[in-house]
Design an enzyme around this catalytic site. Structure first.
Site, short mmCIF file in Angstrom:
data_model
loop_
_atom_site.label_atom_id
_atom_site.label_comp_id
_atom_site.label_asym_id
_atom_site.label_seq_id
_atom_site.Cartn_x
_atom_site.Cartn_y
_atom_site.Cartn_z
N ASP A 150 0.91 -1.23 0.23
CA ASP A 150 -0.13 -0.13 0.04
C ASP A 150 0.94 1.08 -0.12
O ASP A 150 2.03 1.19 0.19
CB ASP A 150 -0.71 -0.12 1.47
CG ASP A 150 -1.76 1.40 1.54
OD1 ASP A 150 -2.38 1.58 0.51
OD2 ASP A 150 -1.79 1.65 2.50
N ASP A 195 -0.23 5.25 1.31
CA ASP A 195 -0.40 6.03 2.34
C ASP A 195 -0.36 5.15 3.73
O ASP A 195 -1.02 4.22 3.79
CB ASP A 195 -1.49 6.88 2.28
CG ASP A 195 -1.63 7.93 1.09
OD1 ASP A 195 -0.95 8.83 1.34
OD2 ASP A 195 -2.18 7.41 0.05
N LYS A 230 -8.64 -4.60 -3.85
CA LYS A 230 -7.40 -4.63 -4.25
C LYS A 230 -6.96 -6.06 -4.37
O LYS A 230 -5.96 -6.32 -5.26
CB LYS A 230 -6.36 -4.03 -3.11
CG LYS A 230 -6.26 -2.60 -2.80
CD LYS A 230 -5.58 -2.33 -1.77
CE LYS A 230 -5.39 -0.80 -1.63
NZ LYS A 230 -4.41 -0.39 -0.66
#
Length: 277
Positions: free
Chosen positions: A14, A16, A196
């Site tokens: 990922d 952030d 995702k």
């Protein structure tokens, strides 16, 4: 190195709260570790809730080939920026989702292909981009005609207000949409088929790898399926306590402020020490 990590050939992260530091930047140390991953022929995948235009500007700084899964799986781009997969929410579905009472203080965003349409310009959201590659466009949702979007995004500092909104939208649209809190202050809605993990599976199949050959790093509830999919899932130390409770069997590593992803990769996967930049 454990036997499970010996089989790792793919690194998924990922952005952030995970790969990026609290200033939303890639540190020099992280860059050096990812360049070594590339030198050792690991496949690198970044999976983010960010729009692809925004995310591309960030991952370019790694200066290595990266598969990009963006908008929580609604877009996939190859390392040479070829679009491999795209899915948009139909206008009627988005319009129906927004046809609920929304606190006027909540920032509403529709992710479009080249702009993000919003009811208010948020400096806090703009701060996530060092350069505004993906620009906001102020719109009036009362008069907007085309509601088609990549995803729907809401932001407010009060998490409970977003929970109320989430429940209201799901009461009307649960057959078409699912949600995720990428941060306690950020609520996102995608098509039920989009995640995702689903997008990462597409990349792995294209490259001939199994999920067991991948390690993933995440810090948000939009990472749950991804972290559960891969052979090794790792939760950031800065992740919400509820995420750690949701996935109690997964290891928790250092925070993004401490370059947790890069340090784990360096010591556990590459088995090599790097000097922080």
């Amino acid at each position: 190195m454990t036997s499970k990590l010996k089989n790792i050939k793919v690194v998924v992260s990922d952005l952030d709260g995970t790969l990026l530091n609290p200033q939303h930047k890639i540190s020099d140390y992280t860059k050096s570790v990812f360049q070594e991953l590339h030198n050792q022929n690991y496949l690198i995948v970044v999976a983010t809730g960010r729009h692809h235009l925004d995310a591309m500007a960030i991952i370019e700084k790694l200066e290595v080939p990266v598969y990009l899964v963006s908008s929580n799986g609604a877009r996939i781009h190859s390392p040479d920026k070829e679009q491999l997969f795209a899915f948009n929410l139909e206008s009627d579905i988005v319009k129906a989702a927004l046809n609920v009472e929304i606190d006027p203080e909540i920032t509403v965003v529709l992710f479009k292909e080249n702009v993000w349409q919003t009811n208010r310009i948020s400096e806090k959201l703009n701060a996530f981009q060092e350069e505004l590659k993906y620009r906001p466009e102020l719109v009036d949702y009362e008069t907007l005609e085309d509601f088609g979007a990549i995803k729907i995004f809401f932001s407010h500092d009060n998490h409970e207000k977003l929970v109320v909104l989430k429940d209201a939208i799901l009461a009307n649209s649960s057959e078409n949409l699912h949600h995720a809190f990428s941060l306690p202050t950020c609520l996102e809605f995608m098509d039920k088929s989009i995640d995702k993990a689903v997008a990462i599976l597409r990349v792995l199949e294209k490259e001939g790898f199994s999920p067991e050959e991948a390690v993933s790093f995440g810090d948000g509830f939009n990472d749950v399926q991804m972290l559960s999919l891969t052979g090794k899932g790792l939760i950031m130390g800065n992740a919400p306590a509820l995420l750690k409770e949701t996935l109690p069997d997964l290891e928790v590593i250092s925070t993004n402020a401490e370059d947790g992803v890069a340090k784990y990769i360096s010591s556990k996967i590459l088995n090599k020490e790097f000097v922080a930049g």
